[in-house]
Motif scaffolding. Structure first.
Motif, mmCIF file in Angstrom:
data_model
loop_
_atom_site.group_PDB
_atom_site.id
_atom_site.type_symbol
_atom_site.label_atom_id
_atom_site.label_comp_id
_atom_site.label_asym_id
_atom_site.label_seq_id
_atom_site.Cartn_x
_atom_site.Cartn_y
_atom_site.Cartn_z
ATOM 1 N N ASP A 1 -3.924 -11.942 13.712
ATOM 2 C CA ASP A 1 -5.224 -11.935 13.960
ATOM 3 C C ASP A 1 -5.243 -12.173 15.530
ATOM 4 N N ALA A 2 -4.748 -13.238 16.003
ATOM 5 C CA ALA A 2 -4.881 -13.776 17.469
ATOM 6 C C ALA A 2 -4.500 -12.670 18.253
ATOM 7 N N MET A 3 -3.634 -11.795 18.003
ATOM 8 C CA MET A 3 -3.296 -10.715 18.964
ATOM 9 C C MET A 3 -3.862 -9.435 18.323
ATOM 10 N N HIS A 4 -4.976 -9.460 17.494
ATOM 11 C CA HIS A 4 -5.410 -8.163 16.788
ATOM 12 C C HIS A 4 -4.306 -7.174 16.641
ATOM 13 N N MET A 5 -3.446 -7.632 15.838
ATOM 14 C CA MET A 5 -2.310 -7.031 15.266
ATOM 15 C C MET A 5 -2.206 -6.172 13.892
ATOM 16 N N SER A 6 -3.468 -6.459 13.410
ATOM 17 C CA SER A 6 -3.454 -6.099 11.904
ATOM 18 C C SER A 6 -3.883 -4.530 11.838
ATOM 19 N N GLN A 7 -4.017 -3.925 12.915
ATOM 20 C CA GLN A 7 -4.642 -2.521 12.783
ATOM 21 C C GLN A 7 -3.553 -1.517 12.164
ATOM 22 N N CYS A 8 -4.046 -0.766 11.236
ATOM 23 C CA CYS A 8 -3.174 0.235 10.296
ATOM 24 C C CYS A 8 -3.347 1.380 10.777
ATOM 25 N N ASN A 9 -2.161 2.233 10.679
ATOM 26 C CA ASN A 9 -2.245 3.425 11.303
ATOM 27 C C ASN A 9 -1.886 4.638 10.023
ATOM 28 N N PRO A 10 -2.677 5.730 10.008
ATOM 29 C CA PRO A 10 -2.936 6.556 8.911
ATOM 30 C C PRO A 10 -1.685 7.105 8.612
ATOM 31 N N PHE A 11 -0.756 7.256 9.597
ATOM 32 C CA PHE A 11 0.528 7.893 9.051
ATOM 33 C C PHE A 11 1.456 7.032 8.578
ATOM 34 N N SER A 12 1.558 5.665 9.147
ATOM 35 C CA SER A 12 2.433 4.906 8.513
ATOM 36 C C SER A 12 2.152 4.530 6.814
ATOM 37 N N ILE A 13 1.070 4.399 6.685
ATOM 38 C CA ILE A 13 0.494 4.062 5.223
ATOM 39 C C ILE A 13 0.636 5.330 4.449
ATOM 40 N N TYR B 1 -8.232 11.411 12.708
ATOM 41 C CA TYR B 1 -7.274 10.299 12.774
ATOM 42 C C TYR B 1 -7.865 8.951 13.176
ATOM 43 N N GLY B 2 -8.803 8.692 12.210
ATOM 44 C CA GLY B 2 -9.715 7.422 12.779
ATOM 45 C C GLY B 2 -9.193 6.046 12.362
ATOM 46 N N TYR B 3 -10.069 4.995 12.703
ATOM 47 C CA TYR B 3 -9.688 3.696 12.049
ATOM 48 C C TYR B 3 -9.353 3.450 10.531
ATOM 49 N N THR B 4 -8.361 3.054 10.252
ATOM 50 C CA THR B 4 -7.968 3.067 8.801
ATOM 51 C C THR B 4 -7.750 1.861 8.253
ATOM 52 N N LEU B 5 -8.047 1.898 6.923
ATOM 53 C CA LEU B 5 -7.714 0.719 6.119
ATOM 54 C C LEU B 5 -6.342 0.761 5.212
ATOM 55 N N PHE B 6 -5.994 -0.469 4.690
ATOM 56 C CA PHE B 6 -4.842 -0.372 3.975
ATOM 57 C C PHE B 6 -5.657 -0.130 2.416
ATOM 58 N N PRO B 7 -5.215 0.992 1.666
ATOM 59 C CA PRO B 7 -5.522 0.939 0.471
ATOM 60 C C PRO B 7 -5.002 0.340 -0.518
ATOM 61 N N GLU B 8 -5.641 0.167 -1.502
ATOM 62 C CA GLU B 8 -5.005 -0.804 -2.762
ATOM 63 C C GLU B 8 -3.971 0.010 -3.372
ATOM 64 N N SER B 9 -3.913 1.591 -3.179
ATOM 65 C CA SER B 9 -2.588 2.082 -3.772
ATOM 66 C C SER B 9 -1.421 1.646 -3.112
ATOM 67 N N LEU B 10 -1.560 1.448 -1.613
ATOM 68 C CA LEU B 10 -0.299 1.018 -0.947
ATOM 69 C C LEU B 10 0.241 -0.202 -1.536
ATOM 70 N N TYR B 11 -0.764 -1.280 -1.723
ATOM 71 C CA TYR B 11 -0.065 -2.617 -2.366
ATOM 72 C C TYR B 11 0.448 -2.339 -3.512
ATOM 73 N N GLY B 12 -0.216 -1.202 -4.504
ATOM 74 C CA GLY B 12 0.313 -1.082 -5.850
ATOM 75 C C GLY B 12 1.830 -0.533 -5.592
ATOM 76 N N SER B 13 2.007 0.334 -4.531
ATOM 77 C CA SER B 13 3.181 0.807 -4.194
ATOM 78 C C SER B 13 4.253 -0.063 -4.357
ATOM 79 N N ILE B 14 4.018 -1.043 -3.673
ATOM 80 C CA ILE B 14 5.096 -2.060 -3.086
ATOM 81 C C ILE B 14 5.401 -3.054 -4.399
ATOM 82 N N ILE B 15 4.295 -3.224 -5.100
ATOM 83 C CA ILE B 15 4.489 -3.865 -6.247
ATOM 84 C C ILE B 15 5.140 -3.400 -7.466
ATOM 85 N N ASP B 16 4.897 -1.949 -7.196
ATOM 86 C CA ASP B 16 5.704 -1.301 -8.445
ATOM 87 C C ASP B 16 7.110 -0.985 -8.191
#
Ligand SMILES: Cc1ncc(COP(=O)(O)O)c(C=O)c1O
Length: 393
Positions: free
Chosen positions: A264-276, A60-75
């Motif tokens: 960014d000032a609070m380092h709050m953009s960290q993404c979570n593998p389960f939420s995505i 359950y490592g550091y995670t990024l926001f995949p492009e498919s996530l953005y696509g799901s919002i757009i769709d």
């Protein structure tokens, strides 16, 4: 499918605020919990499967926001709200409430004003107060029991020298209004005239009753030059608010940058593998579940309103157009706010949100969450009826 929503689900001992914080909040752990805004229904199967699948991979490592996530919002917003979102406009956020705080910090200076329309979701107040900004209240008004905006007063608030931001709740928690196109156009015009930044919190935008007019995404009515930030999330829609993720849609690059800097000032953009995983599965596969949910909630809404009108004299309720929240007008019961709270908790055994926590205009009201099996509502309403019949004060 109706069976699906009727099925009782044990939520005790799952670290659920709604169930497991009852003793701390109400002083008794046996109140029927109709408060915190989540639902007692299983999320769509596709969400559960996506979470289970992600859990199966044991890192359950550091995670990024995949492009498919953005696509799901757009769709989702294209197909469900006819709203075209460009990829660059999207900024992920750890939740809508953090986004309210970020908007106050990014777009108003210390001591400057942020307008809200009470009665309204309590973090609308606290996000302004906790960031050292000034709350400017533009109370909603009730006409024949139905809430509407006081646009003349909004204009006066916006015209103040210190007014910088409007936090709009659309649809509105707790009154359940789905704002009409003309109301929203009026808001945009006032904001434009007075250089007001609007943060439109549209977290409830998918929870619209099938027999009511559709929700209008404010950004669809706005122009490219309008100062507007839209906050959206599938968390209410698919009943997964505990996963904690939301998106901001911001067409203007410098506004986007200002918000990003706050996070960014609070380092709050960290993404979570389960939420995505849950977020994308909801938007991609939750549509049919949502349709069934709204039909079921409409049945709940009609059931409660009929019952209140027939059996609970002194309580008035108007039909919400969206959200699974009912706003009960208890003013004719002749109790003050602490009396009302005591009556519902200790005589009826029901846990509701006291109306005065939504601001002073909520005094004398209670908010009831109807996102639960109908049987729970039957029990709760019967308990209220019994308590009324044995009222001694
Ligand atoms: C209007 C509104 N905004 C935001 C939230 C919570 O958003 P989040 O859990 O993403 O912080 C709620 C939850 O009830 C809400 O009603």
């Amino acid at each position: 499918m109706p069976d699906f929503f009727d099925r009782p689900l044990q939520r005790e001992n799952t670290c659920s605020v709604k169930f497991d914080a009852r003793k701390a909040v109400f002083g008794r752990e046996d109140v029927v919990p109709l408060w915190v805004a989540d639902m007692d229904f299983p999320a769509p199967e596709a969400v559960t499967q996506a979470l289970a699948e992600r859990a199966r991979h044991p890192v359950y490592g550091y995670t990024l926001f995949p492009e498919s996530l953005y696509g799901s919002i757009i769709d989702w917003f294209k197909s469900h709200h006819d709203w075209t979102i460009e990829r660059d406009w999207l900024l992920m956020a750890p939740g809508v409430v953090p986004s309210l705080h970020a908007a106050a910090l990014a777009f108003a200076g210390e001591g400057e004003g942020v307008i809200i329309q009470p009665p309204v979701y309590p973090p609308f107040f606290s996000s302004i107060q906790k960031t050292g900004r000034l709350v400017i209240e533009n109370p909603l008004e009730q006409v024949n029991g139905r809430y509407q905006m006081n646009l003349g007063h909004l204009e006066a608030c916006a015209a103040r020298d210190d007014a910088r931001v409007l936090l709009l709740c659309s649809p509105h928690n707790p009154v359940g209004r789905v704002w009409s196109e003309s109301e929203l156009r009026a808001v945009l015009s006032i904001a434009r005239q007075h250089n007001l930044m609007v943060l439109s919190d549209e977290i409830h935008c998918d929870l619209i009753y099938p027999d009511k007019p559709a929700h209008h995404v404010l950004a669809r009515l706005a122009g490219q030059d309008d100062a507007l930030v839209t906050a959206v999330a599938p968390s209410k829609t698919f009943n997964m608010p505990g996963l904690g993720l939301s998106a901001l849609v911001v067409a203007n690059r410098s506004h986007r940058k200002a918000l990003k800097e706050v996070f960014d000032a609070m380092h709050m953009s960290q993404c979570n593998p389960f939420s995505i995983a849950g977020f994308e599965a909801g938007y991609r596969h939750g549509g049919p579940w949502l349709e069934q949910l709204m039909a079921y909630l409409q049945g709940n809404r009609d059931y409660v309103i009929d019952y209140v009108r027939q059996h609970l004299p002194g309580i008035a309720v108007t039909e919400p157009e969206g959200t699974y929240l009912l706003w009960l007008d208890c003013r004719s019961l002749g109790m003050d706010d602490s009396g009302l709270k005591h009556f519902f908790v200790h005589q009826a055994g029901i846990g509701l949100n006291p109306g005065n926590t939504f601001g002073e205009p909520g005094s004398g009201f209670m908010r009831m969450n109807i996102g639960c099996p109908r049987r729970t509502l039957e029990t709760a309403l019967e308990q209220i009826r019994q308590a009324m019949s044995t009222r001694t004060d």
